[in-house]
Scaffold this motif. Structure first.
Motif, PDB file in Angstrom:
ATOM      1  N   LEU A 157      52.261  22.292  65.869  1.00 37.09           N
ATOM      2  CA  LEU A 157      52.448  22.294  64.422  1.00 37.09           C
ATOM      3  C   LEU A 157      53.301  21.097  64.017  1.00 37.09           C
ATOM      4  N   ARG A 158      54.364  20.842  64.785  1.00 36.74           N
ATOM      5  CA  ARG A 158      55.223  19.671  64.540  1.00 36.74           C
ATOM      6  C   ARG A 158      54.399  18.383  64.715  1.00 36.74           C
ATOM      7  N   VAL A 212      54.320  31.928  64.625  1.00 39.11           N
ATOM      8  CA  VAL A 212      53.443  30.763  64.490  1.00 39.11           C
ATOM      9  C   VAL A 212      52.099  31.030  65.159  1.00 39.11           C
ATOM     10  N   SER A 235      51.261  26.875  69.079  1.00 33.56           N
ATOM     11  CA  SER A 235      52.702  27.099  69.153  1.00 33.56           C
ATOM     12  C   SER A 235      53.388  26.159  68.164  1.00 33.56           C
ATOM     13  N   PRO A 236      54.698  26.267  67.974  1.00 31.68           N
ATOM     14  CA  PRO A 236      55.397  25.392  67.022  1.00 31.68           C
ATOM     15  C   PRO A 236      55.268  23.903  67.322  1.00 31.68           C
ATOM     16  N   HIS A 237      55.151  23.521  68.594  1.00 28.97           N
ATOM     17  CA  HIS A 237      55.115  22.091  68.909  1.00 28.97           C
ATOM     18  C   HIS A 237      53.862  21.399  68.369  1.00 28.97           C
ATOM     19  N   LEU A 290      58.427  24.451  58.522  1.00 29.91           N
ATOM     20  CA  LEU A 290      57.951  23.824  59.752  1.00 29.91           C
ATOM     21  C   LEU A 290      56.968  22.703  59.439  1.00 29.91           C
ATOM     22  N   LYS A 304      64.136  32.613  68.992  1.00 32.33           N
ATOM     23  CA  LYS A 304      63.129  31.576  69.188  1.00 32.33           C
ATOM     24  C   LYS A 304      61.777  32.198  69.532  1.00 32.33           C
ATOM     25  N   ARG A 334      61.804  20.938  64.666  1.00 29.89           N
ATOM     26  CA  ARG A 334      61.593  21.682  65.893  1.00 29.89           C
ATOM     27  C   ARG A 334      61.914  23.156  65.658  1.00 29.89           C
ATOM     28  N   LEU A 335      61.440  23.985  66.575  1.00 28.71           N
ATOM     29  CA  LEU A 335      61.691  25.416  66.493  1.00 28.71           C
ATOM     30  C   LEU A 335      63.194  25.696  66.406  1.00 28.71           C
ATOM     31  N   ILE A 351      60.050  33.435  66.396  1.00 28.58           N
ATOM     32  CA  ILE A 351      59.473  32.342  65.603  1.00 28.58           C
ATOM     33  C   ILE A 351      58.182  31.866  66.255  1.00 28.58           C
ATOM     34  N   ARG A 352      58.226  31.713  67.562  1.00 30.99           N
ATOM     35  CA  ARG A 352      57.036  31.243  68.284  1.00 30.99           C
ATOM     36  C   ARG A 352      55.874  32.224  68.079  1.00 30.99           C
TER      37      ARG A 352
END
Length: 361
Positions: free
Chosen positions: A307-308, A266, A303-305, A149, A259, A155-156, A262-263
């Motif tokens: 992180l991105r 993170v 959240s993953p976003h 990631l 999903k 993206r997730l 994964i969320r």
């Protein structure tokens, strides 16, 4: 009202527009379009507008004012009115609204400060998490997830889509490319490893579908850590589509990690108390954010976003051009600049030094 217009109910037109976009937009994108247009449909119903032929620029202005009165963020209003404008443009093409109406839809301008999400995961925090994962959870699924990631900025959904066959860590793995992409054997000699290949498949779609497919180069250290997970802790399972997911579950009907899982992972990895003390003066043993399903309640968790966002910002701070970053993370250079570029002034200055010459000093 023009005699050339075709009567069209608002909801019918929205359904037609969304259906038209099915082949070019990801499901998540279409869901967001419906969500943004839902207030417009509700407003049309409350105002008795059941035929788009009757829609005027004054109506649009009144709707805009109605949404502003709700105290929405400028960025939210920009998204909603921007989507409405795209929808009205479609309606014009199918003779459902008066000609020229789309041009009268004014999308609220948004300053860069209003567009960006200030909850990005910083490079310093990301490096600390990487170090702790390698020290305390080496070769874990969690570590492999974070490495990919952060390093790829994916993206997730992209992370979840990866299969074992999408990992090219050894030169011998390239033989798969010859069969999958019909690449000449001689051409493979010029391809370097390691990298992962994000592929769009119906069961695990990418946001931009086929246009989102791309190979992404990895640092050897990242590939080694993912390989350790594969060799030591990956549960060998095949999903219902006879595919071997990179990230599998230990039990249950679904072999591929969800999903939501994964969320949640993170959220857990980005909780400071996982590796040290709580910066919010909470009692860790009694903190609700440590309970299953409540991890997002930690003020510091991400959240993953974000992180991105942090990963992309880090690439830019290192001097990567927007065009290069855009190809790596599957976005446009404009989107990189507007939504993901949170520059650290000092790091950005350092990254520009290579462009200096003695003559300009």
């Amino acid at each position: 009202m023009s005699d050339e217009l075709e009567p069209m109910k608002p909801r019918e037109a929205v359904d037609m527009w969304i259906d038209r976009l099915q082949s070019t937009r990801a499901d998540e994108t279409l869901k967001s379009y419906r969500y943004r247009l839902k207030p417009f449909l509700e407003w049309c119903n409350s105002e008795g507008i059941d035929n788009l032929n009757d829609l005027t620029s004054r109506d649009i202005f009144q709707y805009d004012s109605h949404r502003r009165s709700k105290g929405l963020k400028v960025s939210t209003l920009n998204n909603q009115i921007g989507t409405l404008k795209q929808f009205i443009e479609f309606c014009e093409r199918i003779d459902a609204v008066p000609e020229g109406l789309p041009a009268k839809v004014e999308v609220p301008s948004v300053k860069l400060a209003d567009r960006v999400n200030d909850e990005l995961l910083s490079a310093n925090r990301a490096e600390t998490i990487r170090e702790n994962l390698h020290l305390y959870q080496r070769a874990s699924r969690r570590q492999a997830m974070f490495e990919l990631l952060w390093h790829t900025g994916c993206r997730l959904g992209g992370l979840r889509s990866l299969d074992l066959r999408d990992c090219f860590f050894e030169q011998s793995d390239l033989e798969r490319l010859r069969h999958q992409d019909d690449i000449e054997k001689d051409a493979l000699e010029a391809v370097d490893v390691p990298f992962v290949y994000f592929r769009h498949r119906p069961e695990t779609p990418l946001k931009n579908k086929r246009e989102g497919e791309r190979p992404v180069a990895l640092e050897q250290e990242v590939a080694d850590r993912v390989q350790e997970y594969i060799d030591i802790n990956r549960v060998e399972r095949t999903d219902s589509d006879d595919r071997k997911p990179l990230f599998t579950t230990e039990k249950g009907e679904n072999a591929r990690v969800s999903k939501s899982s994964i969320r949640r992972e993170v959220y857990i990895m980005t909780q400071p108390c996982q590796w040290g003390s709580c910066p919010h003066d909470r009692n860790i043993s009694k903190c609700e954010a440590r309970e299953h399903g409540h991890e997002a309640r930690c003020p510091s968790s991400r959240s993953p976003h974000p992180l991105r966002t942090g990963a992309i910002t880090h690439m830019r701070d290192q001097g990567w051009p927007p065009e290069v970053v855009a190809e790596r993370v599957n976005a446009t250079p404009e989107v990189i600049r507007e939504h993901y570029d949170h520059p650290d002034p000092i790091r950005r200055m350092q990254s520009r030094r290579e462009f200096l010459t003695e003559d300009s000093a």
